[in-house]
Enzyme design. Structure first.
Site, PDB file in Angstrom:
ATOM      1  N   LYS A 195     -10.791  -0.874  10.136  1.00 16.56           N
ATOM      2  CA  LYS A 195     -10.972  -1.909   9.075  1.00 16.56           C
ATOM      3  C   LYS A 195     -11.102  -3.379  10.198  1.00 16.56           C
ATOM      4  CE  LYS A 195      -7.895  -0.103   5.667  1.00 16.56           C
ATOM      5  NZ  LYS A 195      -6.577  -0.276   4.727  1.00 16.56           N
ATOM      6  N   CYS A 248      -4.447   2.327  -3.777  1.00 17.64           N
ATOM      7  CA  CYS A 248      -3.232   3.015  -3.249  1.00 17.64           C
ATOM      8  C   CYS A 248      -2.098   2.023  -3.239  1.00 17.64           C
ATOM      9  CB  CYS A 248      -3.472   3.198  -1.596  1.00 17.64           C
ATOM     10  SG  CYS A 248      -4.623   4.141  -1.255  1.00 17.64           S
ATOM     11  N   ASP A 296       2.774  -4.547   8.029  1.00 17.36           N
ATOM     12  CA  ASP A 296       1.558  -3.909   7.953  1.00 17.36           C
ATOM     13  C   ASP A 296       0.494  -4.586   8.024  1.00 17.36           C
ATOM     14  OD1 ASP A 296      -0.656  -2.475   6.840  1.00 17.36           O
ATOM     15  OD2 ASP A 296       0.373  -1.825   5.171  1.00 17.36           O
ATOM     16  N   HIS A 339       0.853  -1.187  -0.133  1.00 21.00           N
ATOM     17  CA  HIS A 339       0.169  -0.021   0.056  1.00 21.00           C
ATOM     18  C   HIS A 339       0.947   1.402   0.143  1.00 21.00           C
ATOM     19  CE1 HIS A 339      -2.961   2.878   1.738  1.00 21.00           C
ATOM     20  NE2 HIS A 339      -3.961   2.114   1.483  1.00 21.00           N
TER      21      HIS A 339
HETATM   22  C1  LIG Z   1      -5.799   0.644   4.467  1.00 19.66           C
HETATM   23  C2  LIG Z   1      -4.222   0.220   4.505  1.00 19.66           C
HETATM   24  C3  LIG Z   1      -3.351   1.014   4.886  1.00 19.66           C
HETATM   25  C4  LIG Z   1      -3.581   2.453   5.638  1.00 19.66           C
HETATM   26  O1  LIG Z   1      -4.424   2.398   6.551  1.00 19.66           O
HETATM   27  P1  LIG Z   1      -5.027   3.679   7.065  1.00 19.66           P
HETATM   28  O2  LIG Z   1      -6.074   3.294   8.149  1.00 19.66           O
HETATM   29  O3  LIG Z   1      -5.703   4.652   5.950  1.00 19.66           O
HETATM   30  O4  LIG Z   1      -3.916   4.614   7.789  1.00 19.66           O
HETATM   31  C5  LIG Z   1      -2.316   0.587   4.866  1.00 19.66           C
HETATM   32  N1  LIG Z   1      -1.683  -0.818   4.533  1.00 19.66           N
HETATM   33  C6  LIG Z   1      -2.624  -1.558   3.938  1.00 19.66           C
HETATM   34  C7  LIG Z   1      -2.264  -2.810   3.494  1.00 19.66           C
HETATM   35  C8  LIG Z   1      -4.107  -0.907   4.031  1.00 19.66           C
HETATM   36  O5  LIG Z   1      -5.084  -1.812   3.765  1.00 19.66           O
END
Ligand SMILES: *Cc1c(COP(=O)(O)O)cnc(C)c1O
Length: 424
Positions: free
Chosen positions: A244, A382, A218, A141
């Site tokens: 999420k 992204c 991440d 991302h």
């Molecule tokens: C959504 C996401 C992010 C960013 O998360 P935020 O809540 O927007 O800070 C980073 N990495 C992955 C894999 C994501 O799905």
């Protein structure tokens, strides 16, 4: 015979049969899912972007503001003590949720993005010198890419990118070859948001640790779909977002091993992160407070704690099994649609389906689906370099959560056939 009470949303069967999620009962706990889009029931399939909130989370936030709200770590009065306690309880819930060893290793931040920026700045200043290298993967991302690009540019270091194969799986052999005596950190997604690929994180960490290199994972797409145990994985940093995981936005977590966090300089500075302040010298608070400058999103932390309680009351094993079943069903339905090309077919996948339909622009497909009440994401998710790897500008992405159903997948499939008719 008495049987143990079922967790909410899990249908009790006879003891020999595996218990299954009672999805209709779960859906009733998410007020937004009752909504209609025009005439059509809402089919929410953008869960990799953000998840909807159950009543338990909404109520916990409202209750906190109604009964217990004050600033934390400051007041000696009862209300502030209660607010502080609620905030610190949320930290302890997070610690147990990812099985960290100590509350001090849980830093409350704004989300995954801030967690990674914190490490990129702070660890970057601590460890990264000109000529050093940082390793990421091709499926990151932008949040786990741009901060490293900036850190490398500032420190005179080099960003190395481990490639993925045609199925969207990390090339472990190539990854290992990128680990050199100059590598200072590996930063890789646990689960890819654009493809759903689940990376073999224990293997990734073991190989890096074999060369004494710390690893940041991440976990934004992982925590809502897999059991995460940071001690078993042995990663050095782990980042995720509350929104999420059925919790509020604007709140997230950075887990870091205490020894590393202790050694790292502050990221942001101001109130709460200090011990003593004079004009000539300031000494810093201990971890985790050293990394929590200013008034945090207190109610957000409480909401995240409630989301974790909710998630655990349903049960990760049930959720994961149900979502895998739903993924298999959705994969089969989509494979019947002519001229649909799936992007990402890793053997280990979370419930994300990325695809392109004929040569129709993903936004046009999403617009037709919206007319059917179906919310999906269209675009580069992204992850522009990853899209380039697969030779597409973007994809349509349907991503599922514990409240999605087979019937909703059928609506998606019908919508895609309709898109083929109207857009060709
Ligand atoms: C959504 C996401 C992010 C960013 O998360 P935020 O809540 O927007 O800070 C980073 N990495 C992955 C894999 C994501 O799905």
């Amino acid at each position: 015979m008495d049987s143990a009470p079922s967790p909410p949303g899990v249908a009790a069967g006879d003891a020999s049969a595996p218990r299954r999620l009672d999805v209709e009962r779960l859906r009733a706990e998410f007020p937004i899912l009752r909504q209609r889009v025009g005439e059509k029931p809402l089919v929410y399939l953008d869960n990799a972007s953000t998840t909807q909130k159950p009543r338990a989370v909404i109520d916990a936030i409202a209750r906190f503001y109604s009964d217990d709200y004050a600033n934390i770590h400051r007041g000696v009065y009862a209300l502030s003590e209660r607010a502080t306690q609620a905030y610190e309880e949320a930290r302890a819930k997070v610690r147990r949720f990812i099985n960290a060893g100590d509350d001090r290793e849980i830093i409350v931040v704004r989300g995954t993005t801030e967690a990674i920026n914190l490490v990129a700045h702070s660890f970057g200043r601590l460890r990264v010198e000109p000529g050093d290298e940082i390793v990421i993967s091709a499926m990151e991302h932008h949040s786990n890419l741009v901060p490293w690009q900036i850190a490398c540019a500032e420190r005179g270091a080099v960003l190395r990118v481990a490639p993925v194969n045609d199925d969207g799986e990390l090339r472990l052999d190539m990854y290992e070859r990128l680990l050199t005596p100059r590598t200072r950190l590996v930063a890789i997604a646990h689960v890819s948001n654009a493809l759903g690929t689940i990376n073999p994180v224990r293997e990734i960490v073991a190989r890096a640790h074999g060369a004494n290199i710390p690893v940041l994972l991440d976990g934004a797409q992982a925590v809502a779909h897999l059991r995460v145990d940071v001690q078993a994985i042995d990663c050095d940093f782990y980042a995720f977002s509350g929104h999420k995981l059925y919790g509020p936005s604007g709140i997230g977590v950075l887990y870091g091993k205490a020894a590393l966090l202790d050694a790292m300089p502050p990221y942001q500075s101001g109130g709460d992160m200090i011990r003593t302040v004079a004009f000539d010298k300031t000494s810093y608070n201990r971890i985790p407070y050293k990394f929590e400058a200013g008034t945090p999103h207190i109610a957000g932390a409480v909401g995240l704690g409630a989301a974790i309680d909710y998630f655990q009351s349903v049960g990760i094993e049930y959720i994961a099994a149900y979502e895998q079943e739903l993924l298999a069903y959705a994969t089969a339905r989509l494979s019947e649609i002519p001229r649909l090309r799936r992007i990402g077919s890793a053997r280990q996948k979370a419930c994300v389906l990325s695809f392109v339909l004929d040569n129709i622009h993903p936004h046009d497909v999403a617009t037709v689906l919206d007319n059917e009440g179906v919310a999906v994401r269209a675009g580069h998710h992204c992850a522009q370099p990853l899209m380039e790897r697969f030779g597409v500008a973007g994809t349509v992405r349907a991503s599922m959560a514990l409240y999605n159903t087979r019937e909703e997948i059928d609506v998606l499939a019908r919508g895609l056939r309709r898109a083929l008719e109207v857009l060709r």
